[in-house]
Design an enzyme around this catalytic site. Structure first.
Site, PDB file in Angstrom:
ATOM      1  CE  LYS A 179      50.313  40.177  36.954  1.00 56.22           C
ATOM      2  NZ  LYS A 179      50.840  40.741  38.213  1.00 56.22           N
TER       3      LYS A 179
ATOM      4  CD  GLN B 297      52.401  44.406  39.344  1.00 54.63           C
ATOM      5  OE1 GLN B 297      51.377  43.810  39.025  1.00 54.63           O
ATOM      6  NE2 GLN B 297      53.582  43.815  39.363  1.00 54.63           N
TER       7      GLN B 297
ATOM      8  CG  ASP C 148      49.209  38.774  43.820  1.00 58.64           C
ATOM      9  OD1 ASP C 148      49.334  38.018  42.836  1.00 58.64           O
ATOM     10  OD2 ASP C 148      49.478  39.986  43.770  1.00 58.64           O
TER      11      ASP C 148
END
Length: 295
Positions: A53, A97, A120
């Site tokens: 990413k 994460q 997200d």
């Protein structure tokens, strides 16, 4: 094989090219999109995801920063990082994460993220906005599925869509996207899960079938409606008979069996997978554009 292949890899490249162009324009106006990653512990897969990413951010012309904490980190340490990035005007998107190490409260951490930086789409505010048709961030994977359907000209309005899987990351937001008013939505949606009886009788109703369960080859060709559009979100590693001791990637759908009866299908790899990072970049760019527009 008769099904048309839905090329997510190509579509993702198109999206990333568009994001790069928009980001360049935003930088000319004085704002560089910024994305922060919080990585707790030493899970190898999480480290690979964050690194990929970060590379995608660099290619798009974004600013990115990764902060690492040990697996023994306390909740206060994790929340302290979240608060720091919430208050940093150079950071427009914040990604913690998952999964977090045992002992850390994922819900509390996700809820601490500023909804305006929750690229997200996991914060309860954004989850609620999606469910009620509001304007919030949507998780990248189901958003990528929607983008594939739109760019491939697949009509969803009035169609019966069946979603297999009810996770908060894919299944539930995917169902809500398909239910929304307008392009990429207006579908009649059925959600299946592990407690669904006679699963095949339900999946065969789907003119659009989205599968996200994490079980290799769970959906066979006999479970697919003839002429359906099949979107396989699953990514599973299984032994590769052609290479002893090695593995290969497969989806949740038996690709060859389903492709014999479907009208269109996403492959694994090269289908939905590449779309996830592309849509994360798009969400981050949107957050940066909104921040730049504020007085």
């Amino acid at each position: 094989m008769s099904a048309r292949i839905l090329d997510g890899k190509r579509i993702a490249a198109d999206v990333r090219g568009e994001v790069k162009e928009r980001a360049a324009g935003l930088r000319r106006r004085g704002t560089t999109p910024g994305l922060a990653f919080v990585l707790v512990g030493d899970d190898p897969a999480s480290a690979v995801y964050v690194r990929s990413k970060g590379q995608a951010c660099e290619e798009a012309g974004f600013h990115s920063v990764t902060e690492r904490l040990p697996a023994a980190a306390t909740m206060e340490q994790v929340l302290g990082l979240v608060r720091r990035f919430n208050d940093d005007p150079a950071i427009h998107g914040l990604l913690v994460q998952l999964p977090l190490p045992d002992g850390l409260d994922e819900d509390a951490v996700l809820t601490a993220i500023d909804p305006a930086k929750d690229v997200d789409g996991f914060h309860p505010v954004n989850v609620g906005r999606l469910a009620t048709g509001g304007d919030g961030f949507v998780p990248a994977t189901p958003l990528g599925v929607r983008e594939i359907l739109l760019r491939e000209g697949i009509e969803t309005r009035g169609k019966h869509a069946v979603v297999v899987g009810r996770s908060n990351i894919v299944g539930k937001p995917m169902a809500n996207l398909l239910l929304r008013y307008g392009a990429g939505g207006d579908a009649t949606v059925t959600v299946c899960h592990s407690k669904t009886r006679d699963l095949g009788s339900v999946t065969r109703l789907g003119e659009i079938l989205v599968v996200a369960v994490g079980r290799a080859g769970m959906i066979t060709g006999e479970m697919v409606r003839p002429g359906a559009v099949v979107v396989d979100v699953g990514i599973n590693r299984v032994p590769d008979p052609a290479r002893p001791g090695k593995t290969r990637l497969v989806g949740d759908v038996d690709f060859h069996g389903a492709a014999e009866v479907a009208a269109a299908i996403t492959p694994v790899p090269g289908g939905v997978g590449p779309m996830t990072i592309a849509m994360l970049l798009q969400n981050t760019l949107t957050a940066a554009e909104r921040a730049a527009a504020r007085p």
